[in-house]
Design a protein around this motif. Structure first.
Motif, PDB file in Angstrom:
ATOM      1  N   MET A   1       0.817  -1.165   0.000  1.00 23.05           N
ATOM      2  CA  MET A   1       0.000   0.000   0.000  1.00 23.05           C
ATOM      3  C   MET A   1       0.841   1.201   0.000  1.00 23.05           C
ATOM      4  O   MET A   1       1.808   1.258  -0.641  1.00 23.05           O
ATOM      5  CB  MET A   1      -0.794  -0.015   1.233  1.00 23.05           C
ATOM      6  N   TYR A   2       0.639   2.138   0.779  1.00 23.35           N
ATOM      7  CA  TYR A   2       1.341   3.289   0.317  1.00 23.35           C
ATOM      8  C   TYR A   2       1.631   4.456   1.235  1.00 23.35           C
ATOM      9  O   TYR A   2       1.146   4.509   2.311  1.00 23.35           O
ATOM     10  CB  TYR A   2       0.457   3.839  -0.726  1.00 23.35           C
ATOM     11  N   ALA A  83      -2.700 -13.791   1.068  1.00 26.66           N
ATOM     12  CA  ALA A  83      -1.664 -13.515   0.075  1.00 26.66           C
ATOM     13  C   ALA A  83      -1.480 -12.013  -0.098  1.00 26.66           C
ATOM     14  O   ALA A  83      -0.356 -11.520  -0.251  1.00 26.66           O
ATOM     15  CB  ALA A  83      -2.029 -14.159  -1.260  1.00 26.66           C
ATOM     16  N   LYS A  84      -2.575 -11.266  -0.022  1.00 31.76           N
ATOM     17  CA  LYS A  84      -2.471  -9.818  -0.190  1.00 31.76           C
ATOM     18  C   LYS A  84      -1.707  -9.194   0.978  1.00 31.76           C
ATOM     19  O   LYS A  84      -0.797  -8.387   0.786  1.00 31.76           O
ATOM     20  CB  LYS A  84      -3.858  -9.192  -0.285  1.00 31.76           C
ATOM     21  N   VAL A  85      -2.078  -9.591   2.181  1.00 31.50           N
ATOM     22  CA  VAL A  85      -1.410  -9.022   3.354  1.00 31.50           C
ATOM     23  C   VAL A  85       0.075  -9.397   3.328  1.00 31.50           C
ATOM     24  O   VAL A  85       0.948  -8.601   3.677  1.00 31.50           O
ATOM     25  CB  VAL A  85      -2.108  -9.481   4.655  1.00 31.50           C
ATOM     26  N   ASP A  87       1.827  -9.832   0.592  1.00 29.67           N
ATOM     27  CA  ASP A  87       2.443  -8.936  -0.399  1.00 29.67           C
ATOM     28  C   ASP A  87       2.821  -7.607   0.240  1.00 29.67           C
ATOM     29  O   ASP A  87       3.882  -7.051  -0.031  1.00 29.67           O
ATOM     30  CB  ASP A  87       1.461  -8.598  -1.535  1.00 29.67           C
ATOM     31  N   GLU A  88       1.923  -7.077   1.077  1.00 25.93           N
ATOM     32  CA  GLU A  88       2.203  -5.772   1.694  1.00 25.93           C
ATOM     33  C   GLU A  88       3.450  -5.877   2.582  1.00 25.93           C
ATOM     34  O   GLU A  88       4.292  -4.978   2.582  1.00 25.93           O
ATOM     35  CB  GLU A  88       1.021  -5.267   2.518  1.00 25.93           C
ATOM     36  N   GLY A  89       3.580  -6.981   3.298  1.00 27.06           N
ATOM     37  CA  GLY A  89       4.793  -7.191   4.093  1.00 27.06           C
ATOM     38  C   GLY A  89       6.025  -7.232   3.201  1.00 27.06           C
ATOM     39  O   GLY A  89       7.072  -6.680   3.532  1.00 27.06           O
ATOM     40  N   GLY A  90       5.883  -7.873   2.040  1.00 23.77           N
ATOM     41  CA  GLY A  90       6.984  -7.934   1.071  1.00 23.77           C
ATOM     42  C   GLY A  90       7.358  -6.534   0.587  1.00 23.77           C
ATOM     43  O   GLY A  90       8.542  -6.206   0.460  1.00 23.77           O
ATOM     44  N   HIS A  91       6.351  -5.698   0.339  1.00 20.92           N
ATOM     45  CA  HIS A  91       6.637  -4.316  -0.071  1.00 20.92           C
ATOM     46  C   HIS A  91       7.432  -3.612   1.027  1.00 20.92           C
ATOM     47  O   HIS A  91       8.392  -2.896   0.739  1.00 20.92           O
ATOM     48  CB  HIS A  91       5.346  -3.530  -0.323  1.00 20.92           C
ATOM     49  N   GLY A  92       7.018  -3.823   2.274  1.00 18.57           N
ATOM     50  CA  GLY A  92       7.738  -3.219   3.388  1.00 18.57           C
ATOM     51  C   GLY A  92       9.204  -3.654   3.375  1.00 18.57           C
ATOM     52  O   GLY A  92      10.114  -2.835   3.526  1.00 18.57           O
ATOM     53  N   VAL A 141      -7.883   2.303  -1.553  1.00 15.90           N
ATOM     54  CA  VAL A 141      -6.595   2.606  -0.916  1.00 15.90           C
ATOM     55  C   VAL A 141      -5.437   2.110  -1.781  1.00 15.90           C
ATOM     56  O   VAL A 141      -4.484   2.842  -2.041  1.00 15.90           O
ATOM     57  CB  VAL A 141      -6.547   2.040   0.519  1.00 15.90           C
ATOM     58  N   ASP A 142      -5.538   0.877  -2.267  1.00 16.73           N
ATOM     59  CA  ASP A 142      -4.503   0.413  -3.201  1.00 16.73           C
ATOM     60  C   ASP A 142      -4.610   1.225  -4.499  1.00 16.73           C
ATOM     61  O   ASP A 142      -3.600   1.512  -5.145  1.00 16.73           O
ATOM     62  CB  ASP A 142      -4.630  -1.081  -3.489  1.00 16.73           C
ATOM     63  N   GLY A 143      -5.838   1.605  -4.869  1.00 17.76           N
ATOM     64  CA  GLY A 143      -6.026   2.429  -6.068  1.00 17.76           C
ATOM     65  C   GLY A 143      -5.324   3.775  -5.925  1.00 17.76           C
ATOM     66  O   GLY A 143      -4.621   4.228  -6.837  1.00 17.76           O
ATOM     67  N   GLU A 170       2.031  -5.432  -8.184  1.00 15.48           N
ATOM     68  CA  GLU A 170       1.215  -6.119  -7.178  1.00 15.48           C
ATOM     69  C   GLU A 170       0.056  -5.243  -6.720  1.00 15.48           C
ATOM     70  O   GLU A 170      -1.046  -5.734  -6.503  1.00 15.48           O
ATOM     71  CB  GLU A 170       2.088  -6.563  -6.006  1.00 15.48           C
ATOM     72  N   GLU A 171       0.308  -3.937  -6.594  1.00 17.43           N
ATOM     73  CA  GLU A 171      -0.774  -3.052  -6.147  1.00 17.43           C
ATOM     74  C   GLU A 171      -1.920  -3.055  -7.153  1.00 17.43           C
ATOM     75  O   GLU A 171      -3.080  -2.981  -6.774  1.00 17.43           O
ATOM     76  CB  GLU A 171      -0.290  -1.609  -5.931  1.00 17.43           C
ATOM     77  N   SER A 172      -1.597  -3.140  -8.437  1.00 16.95           N
ATOM     78  CA  SER A 172      -2.712  -3.079  -9.380  1.00 16.95           C
ATOM     79  C   SER A 172      -3.504  -4.390  -9.345  1.00 16.95           C
ATOM     80  O   SER A 172      -4.715  -4.383  -9.508  1.00 16.95           O
ATOM     81  CB  SER A 172      -2.283  -2.662 -10.781  1.00 16.95           C
ATOM     82  N   PHE A 173      -2.830  -5.468  -9.032  1.00 12.22           N
ATOM     83  CA  PHE A 173      -3.559  -6.722  -8.799  1.00 12.22           C
ATOM     84  C   PHE A 173      -4.474  -6.580  -7.566  1.00 12.22           C
ATOM     85  O   PHE A 173      -5.637  -6.980  -7.592  1.00 12.22           O
ATOM     86  CB  PHE A 173      -2.562  -7.871  -8.620  1.00 12.22           C
ATOM     87  N   HIS A 174      -3.950  -5.972  -6.504  1.00 14.36           N
ATOM     88  CA  HIS A 174      -4.763  -5.759  -5.294  1.00 14.36           C
ATOM     89  C   HIS A 174      -5.979  -4.895  -5.590  1.00 14.36           C
ATOM     90  O   HIS A 174      -7.064  -5.125  -5.081  1.00 14.36           O
ATOM     91  CB  HIS A 174      -3.945  -5.061  -4.200  1.00 14.36           C
ATOM     92  N   GLN A 175      -5.754  -3.885  -6.417  1.00 13.09           N
ATOM     93  CA  GLN A 175      -6.847  -2.956  -6.731  1.00 13.09           C
ATOM     94  C   GLN A 175      -7.960  -3.698  -7.470  1.00 13.09           C
ATOM     95  O   GLN A 175      -9.138  -3.569  -7.137  1.00 13.09           O
ATOM     96  CB  GLN A 175      -6.293  -1.793  -7.558  1.00 13.09           C
TER      97      GLN A 175
HETATM   98 FE   LIG Z   1      -1.449  -3.354  -1.875  1.00 15.61          FE
END
Ligand SMILES: [Fe+2]
Ligand SMILES: [Fe+2]
Lengths: 327, 243
Positions: A1-2, A83-85, A87-92, A141-143, A170-175
């Motif tokens: 996220m962001y 899986a989404k949550v 991914d966010e950890g991976g972004h971190g 939010v991901d958008g 990944e964010e666009s997949f989440h969106q």
């Molecule tokens: Fe995301």
């Protein structure tokens, strides 16, 4: 996220004018600045702060969505949310690694998050009160994160730009996944549709606030634009987001909770009603419903994990000593 | 024949443990574990989904994965007791994972040759996943057992807390008519893996801990009801809704 429009960055710098000029030339030529390159202190400080805020946002952002993992209404949704949550950890993780190239450690950044010195995106200080919020967060939010991050893929600092390219996919997949959750609810039972509308009502304004204060009130923005850390103003990005999102809400048969929202033919975009900046600043400064709980949850994970991290270090040390003794 | 019930036991084991592991998400001792634990949970839940689907098809009463997962009470759940144990601290969570994976890895290895094509298919994927879980959880059990004084104490107390739930792993459940592996025959493989890890970790198997059993007959501890109440709350509030 962001990360939201950067809060409280201090771009002041006091290097010699020739150095700053040469640096600016590289930026203007769209050269990427790499970690070992000479850079103005203000540039380094701003980036550490921005990447750190962004990383913290990813990590704290795991909490509101994590709140529904154990209650997801089908096994498919449960797996997708996990899986989404993750991914966010991976972004971190990539973002902390990008910030580390600038000479600040992950532990240091974590301490700053826990002490309240470092900020994270205020959107995560709102609670997730229904399953629909899981859809709405993905959609809005991901958008909003994507709107902010697509330009960051061309940020002048190489490691950040590269991290953003990976993250944006990944964010666009989440969106899309979030939008699909909301669509399923909007086409479901009357209760499900009401859940979706209530969720949009609660998340719409905080999502607009994610882009940060109006341009007129945003400090240091000019310097960040010049250094190409930022490429569009807060208001420009917010406008893009509104123009993209309103038709999506209409398609779902949901109403955007802004009575002043009107299409402006002349500018080719929507005009919107006033944003409640008092609420924005109240939440940024710690007064949101969830601010305290979010930091407490991170603090608890950090404290409860201390013995595990210590044990891992102690074990690695013992292994090294045994190996040396055997040689 | 009660093959579907035997498959259901297996599905419940995977869902309940996957759910427990997912409770850690966002609260792990370090970011790397915040990524590793959802991975393990996803493996387990993915396997559970295929198994529920299969159990539903074998039963032939029109129950799909969600019907089976969300609309049965604790007395109808037939998972073993080990997987429903609360997470406890990180030592307990990792030991529970090791105990389970060290049982399932040889189980799936045998099931690769099952006459049931769905089971053999699941086995092909799950055997690799369980090998990874053994490695990941096993490394943690070693690090913690052979780390600091505190971590060694916590690790040994996890062994005391969970040891009594290991016997049930090897007990026979519903009769699968030879389509699924014989659980009792996996004892040697399990003992060997646990023995190796414990030797490196400096841990001892406790004596005189009474073995618990009953999960396969729906006789659980009190924790499972709370887990299910949470998991099923939304689905049950809107029966018939599509998500
Ligand atoms: Fe995301
Ligand atoms: Fe993210």
């Amino acid at each position: 996220m962001y990360s939201q429009g950067l809060i409280g960055a201090d771009g002041r710098t006091d290097e010699a004018p020739e150095f700053l000029e040469a640096f600016q030339k590289r930026i203007d030529a769209e050269e990427k600045i790499e970690p070992m390159d000479a850079m103005p202190e203000g540039y380094r400080r701003t980036l550490i702060r921005q990447i750190g805020q962004h990383a913290h946002s990813e990590i704290v952002g795991m909490l509101p969505e994590g709140n529904w993992i154990t209650r997801a209404p089908s096994l498919k949704r449960k797996a997708a949310l996990l899986a989404k949550v993750q991914d966010e950890g991976g972004h971190g993780l990539y973002l902390y690694a990008a910030a580390e190239t600038l000479g600040v450690s992950r532990d240091q950044m974590t301490e700053e998050l826990l002490s309240g010195k470092a900020k994270y995106s205020s959107i995560f200080n709102y609670p997730t009160l229904s399953w629909a919020d899981i859809g709405t967060i993905g959609w809005l939010v991901d958008g909003a994160a994507i709107m902010n991050q697509i330009p960051l893929c061309r940020c002048s600092f190489g490691p950040y730009a590269r991290a953003m390219i990976r993250v944006c996919k990944e964010e666009s997949f989440h969106q899309r996944q979030g939008y699909e959750i909301v669509m399923t609810l909007a086409r479901g039972t009357p209760e499900q549709k009401a859940m979706a509308q209530d969720s949009l009502n609660r998340w719409w304004w905080p999502s607009l606030m994610m882009f940060g204060p109006h341009d007129a009130e945003s400090q240091h923005s000019d310097q960040n634009m010049k250094w190409k850390i930022k490429r569009f103003s807060n208001d420009e990005l917010r406008q893009k987001f509104i123009d993209a999102t309103v038709p999506q809400a209409q398609f779902l048969g949901l109403s955007v909770p802004d009575p002043d929202l009107t299409w402006n033919e002349e500018k080719g975009g929507y005009d919107h009603g006033p944003i409640d900046w008092d609420e924005f600043w109240r939440v940024v400064k710690g007064g949101g419903v969830m601010n305290r709980d979010r930091i407490e949850a991170r603090q608890k994970a950090w404290d409860d994990g201390a013995w595990v991290r210590e044990a891992a270090l102690a074990h690695a040390e013992k292994r090294r000593a045994r190996k040396l003794a055997a040689e | 024949m009660a093959l579907w019930e035997a498959v259901l036991e297996l599905a419940d084991d995977h869902l309940v443990l996957g759910h427990r592991v997912s409770e850690w998400c966002g609260h792990a001792p370090m970011l790397e574990e915040d990524l590793a634990m959802p991975n393990m949970a996803l493996d387990l839940i993915g396997t559970a989904r295929t198994l529920y689907d299969h159990a539903g098809a074998l039963e032939g009463a029109g129950r799909d994965e969600n019907r089976l997962a969300y609309f049965r009470d604790e007395r109808a759940y037939v998972n073993c007791l080990l997987v429903e144990r609360p997470n406890g601290d990180f030592a307990q969570t990792m030991l529970r994972q090791l105990y389970f994976a060290a049982f399932m890895e040889p189980y799936w290895r045998q099931a690769l040759h099952s006459s049931d094509a769905v089971i053999a298919g699941v086995a092909g994927k799950a055997v690799k996943e369980m090998a990874y879980h053994i490695r990941h959880a096993g490394e943690w059990v070693i690090r913690l057992g052979d780390g600091t004084e505190e971590s060694a104490r916590r690790m040994q107390s996890a062994v005391r807390a969970l040891h009594g739930y290991t016997g049930e792993l090897f007990e026979a459940g519903a009769d699968a008519g030879g389509v699924l592996p014989d659980r009792a025959a996996l004892r040697g493989d399990w003992d060997r893996v646990i023995g190796e890890v414990f030797a490196e970790a400096g841990l001892r198997q406790p004596d005189g801990v009474p073995m618990q059993s009953g999960g396969r007959r729906g006789l659980h501890g009190e924790g499972l009801g709370h887990l299910l109440a949470e998991m099923q709350s939304l689905a049950r509030a809107h029966p018939g809704a599509v998500w």
